[in-house]
Design a protein around this motif. Structure first.
Motif, PDB file in Angstrom:
ATOM      1  N   ASP A  78       0.724  -1.247  -0.055  1.00 22.26           N
ATOM      2  CA  ASP A  78      -0.140   0.504  -0.099  1.00 22.26           C
ATOM      3  C   ASP A  78       0.422   1.332  -0.281  1.00 22.26           C
ATOM      4  OD1 ASP A  78      -2.943   1.074   0.639  1.00 22.26           O
ATOM      5  OD2 ASP A  78      -1.471   2.455   1.598  1.00 22.26           O
ATOM      6  N   PRO A  79       0.770   2.671  -0.739  1.00 17.89           N
ATOM      7  CA  PRO A  79       1.022   3.362  -0.462  1.00 17.89           C
ATOM      8  C   PRO A  79       1.705   4.125   0.838  1.00 17.89           C
ATOM      9  CG  PRO A  79      -0.672   4.069  -2.118  1.00 17.89           C
ATOM     10  CD  PRO A  79      -0.507   2.082  -2.056  1.00 17.89           C
ATOM     11  N   GLU A  80       0.371   4.163   1.613  1.00 16.90           N
ATOM     12  CA  GLU A  80      -0.002   4.622   2.777  1.00 16.90           C
ATOM     13  C   GLU A  80       0.351   4.307   4.210  1.00 16.90           C
ATOM     14  OE1 GLU A  80      -2.303   8.567   2.465  1.00 16.90           O
ATOM     15  OE2 GLU A  80      -3.508   6.409   2.566  1.00 16.90           O
ATOM     16  N   CYS A 122     -10.119   8.104  -1.130  1.00 12.86           N
ATOM     17  CA  CYS A 122      -8.731   8.091  -1.515  1.00 12.86           C
ATOM     18  C   CYS A 122      -7.895   7.952  -2.306  1.00 12.86           C
ATOM     19  CB  CYS A 122      -8.691   6.142  -1.121  1.00 12.86           C
ATOM     20  SG  CYS A 122      -6.908   5.614  -0.608  1.00 12.86           S
ATOM     21  N   SER A 123      -6.849   9.226  -1.777  1.00  7.83           N
ATOM     22  CA  SER A 123      -6.399   9.938  -2.678  1.00  7.83           C
ATOM     23  C   SER A 123      -5.581   8.902  -3.294  1.00  7.83           C
ATOM     24  CB  SER A 123      -5.513  10.927  -2.201  1.00  7.83           C
ATOM     25  OG  SER A 123      -4.471  10.980  -1.176  1.00  7.83           O
ATOM     26  N   MET A 124      -5.432   7.654  -3.185  1.00  6.84           N
ATOM     27  CA  MET A 124      -3.767   7.277  -3.600  1.00  6.84           C
ATOM     28  C   MET A 124      -4.347   5.950  -4.380  1.00  6.84           C
ATOM     29  SD  MET A 124      -1.001   7.349  -2.641  1.00  6.84           S
ATOM     30  CE  MET A 124      -0.715   8.633  -1.144  1.00  6.84           C
ATOM     31  N   LEU A 154      -2.805   5.693  -8.023  1.00  7.89           N
ATOM     32  CA  LEU A 154      -1.663   4.846  -7.527  1.00  7.89           C
ATOM     33  C   LEU A 154      -1.471   4.021  -7.778  1.00  7.89           C
ATOM     34  CD1 LEU A 154       1.394   5.433  -8.247  1.00  7.89           C
ATOM     35  CD2 LEU A 154       1.069   5.682  -5.250  1.00  7.89           C
ATOM     36  N   ALA A 191       7.562   5.189  -7.331  1.00 11.17           N
ATOM     37  CA  ALA A 191       5.876   5.935  -6.712  1.00 11.17           C
ATOM     38  C   ALA A 191       5.233   4.356  -6.770  1.00 11.17           C
ATOM     39  CB  ALA A 191       4.849   6.602  -6.417  1.00 11.17           C
ATOM     40  N   CYS A 240       5.509   0.563  -4.307  1.00 10.35           N
ATOM     41  CA  CYS A 240       4.657  -0.186  -4.318  1.00 10.35           C
ATOM     42  C   CYS A 240       4.785  -1.278  -4.426  1.00 10.35           C
ATOM     43  CB  CYS A 240       3.226  -0.004  -4.703  1.00 10.35           C
ATOM     44  SG  CYS A 240       2.942   2.130  -4.574  1.00 10.35           S
TER      45      CYS A 240
END
Lengths: 160, 337
Positions: A50-52, A90-92, A95, A151, A155
């Motif tokens: 997960d990116p976060e 979710c802003s991701m 991505l 990015a 991931c």
């Protein structure tokens, strides 16, 4: 990115599936063609980070085997992957979708057709994100964008 | 109906190749340009005669002008120039000297990927369009320098392609926002002449005029073909006229977009290429009162997506079609009716 800026600070974690699939009848028989199936696709994308959060997409239930469909006919093999962002704004999400797409582009035969989209009803701007992920020109341009690919590669990084 | 007479790699070979985005014929019909993800433009010669074995031979590779994928290429109408549009946000003009094309101008200004660049009929104007939602009109002076004539932002999303009317200074653009827009020159500036929203469900990928400029076709993400005609052919010039949709054809049994459409200059046969890897032919019936788009069939295939199809513009070679694909090949086809 600071902890206070996380979209979803306390995500719910889910149990992971077993690593080995149940072996079925003809699978050990080398003379029988073994077509691609949803388990195989799931196995390719379950470990995407997960990116976060320090969790995988499987642990956050963003990807599930049940949300993957494989259609095979004489014309083509078509893999349809739905993914579910942990929260509806979710802003991701773009991505994450791009990371799944890139992983499948790198792993599958180029003739396999892939569509990656958001599980219906799980995101506030799902139509817009789905259109971007379906536009081959935008995906091609994104894959030339070094910042974005850094990015994506984070991931897709395999833990050492 | 369509016979493959050759297959050529834009770059590399079978297992080490990359996407070809587009091919474009020189108006004389003996030269072809191709471009792709390898950041290069290639110039090819068409060798042979129609009744013998024809093939493409690569003459020149122009690979130091762009830093990202080259999305489109086009020749000027006088045949002396070539223009390329790239995801690196620049447009490059090449000029022919001693038979070879070499970079003479780099046009910068777009904020993001340039998708298409084409010369007007008189070569006075060059139109470009971009992911940045804008359409730019560049004017060429006697010294062959380009200055910005007008910048318009008529669309709400990426502009995928621009195409000039075959005889007049009328431009049309198509977009991710599902619409097409027409533009004319009012003597000082370029202005929007007509807007047609909701042409397709989703992106309008490509647009092509017929030879006279009375009709045009669009294709899109909804794998549909739309035919538009001018409403006042007898009483108005093309740049003052309005256009209306008169026929459509839905390609069934596919879930993938149609990416390209090309109108044959001599026989009203249009070709399409799309995400289903197939080349299709259609015949536009000649009665202007009740036009019909007739599907002639799936006539050719690539291993992967067909990104572009192009008919040879020279009447002597007008049965030749090239197709450009994600499989890295340019295929040369001959129409047999």
């Amino acid at each position: 990115m600071g902890q206070e800026r996380l979209d979803n600070a306390n995500p719910t974690l889910f149990d992971s599936k077993p690593r080995h699939r149940p072996v079925t009848g003809t699978e050990r028989d080398e003379s029988v063609e073994d077509p691609i199936d949803s388990w195989e696709i799931f196995d390719l994308i379950r470990d995407i980070n997960d990116p976060e959060h320090p969790y995988t997409l499987e642990q956050l239930n963003v990807v599930q085997e049940e949300l993957i469909k494989v259609f095979i006919d004489e014309e083509e093999t078509f893999v349809k992957v739905n993914f579910t962002p942990t929260i509806p704004h979710c802003s991701m999400a773009t991505l994450i979708g791009l990371a799944i797409r890139v992983k499948l582009l790198r792993s599958l035969h180029p003739k396999v057709k892939v569509s990656v989209s958001i599980t219906p009803g799980s995101h506030s701007t799902e139509e817009s994100i789905n259109r971007q992920l379906a536009d081959k020109e935008r995906v091609a341009a994104a894959m030339e964008n070094q910042g974005l690919m850094h990015a994506v590669n984070e991931c897709l990084r395999v833990p050492e | 109906m369509l016979r493959q007479i050759g297959e050529f790699y834009h770059q590399g070979e079978k297992d080490d190749t990359s996407r070809v985005w587009m091919t474009c014929w020189h108006h004389g019909g003996r030269i072809l340009a191709s471009c792709g993800d390898d950041k290069a433009v290639r110039v090819w010669s068409l060798v042979g005669e129609p009744d013998s074995k024809m093939r493409l031979e690569c003459r020149t590779t122009l690979d130091d002008s762009h830093t990202r994928a080259v999305r489109s290429v086009a020749f000027s109408n006088d045949g002396k120039c070539l223009v390329s549009a790239s995801f690196d946000a620049s447009v490059v003009v090449y000029q022919q000297e001693d038979g070879e094309f070499a970079e003479v101008n780099k046009l910068e200004g777009h904020e993001s990927e340039v998708k298409c660049a084409v010369f007007s009929k008189s070569d006075e104007f060059l139109a470009t369009c971009s992911r940045d939602k804008s359409v730019w009109f560049w004017q060429q002076d006697e010294d062959e320098d380009f200055s910005v004539s007008s910048i318009l932002q008529p669309h709400t999303q990426d502009v995928k392609q621009v195409a000039w009317h075959p005889t007049e200074d009328l431009l049309v653009s198509c977009s991710y926002d599902s619409s097409i827009r027409f533009y004319r020159f009012d003597g000082e500036d370029w202005v929007t002449q007509q807007k047609i929203d909701g042409c397709h469900v989703g992106t309008v990928w490509s647009i092509a005029f017929d030879t006279e400029g009375h009709r045009l076709v669009t294709v899109g993400e909804d794998h549909c073909i739309q035919l538009f005609v001018r409403e006042n052919i007898g009483s108005k010039s093309a740049d003052q006229d309005t256009w209306k949709s008169v026929a459509r054809y839905d390609v069934e049994n596919t879930r993938w977009p149609l990416y390209s459409v090309a109108w044959n200059s001599t026989n009203d046969v249009i070709a399409t290429g799309g995400g289903d890897c197939k080349i299709r032919l259609f015949k536009i019936s000649s009665t202007p009162e009740s036009p019909v788009i007739e599907h002639l069939g799936v006539v050719g295939r690539h291993e992967l997506d067909v990104n572009h199809v192009a008919w040879n513009p020279n009447p002597k070679f007008s049965n030749l079609l090239t197709s450009a694909s994600d499989d890295g090949t340019i295929r040369l086809w001959e129409l047999e009716i």
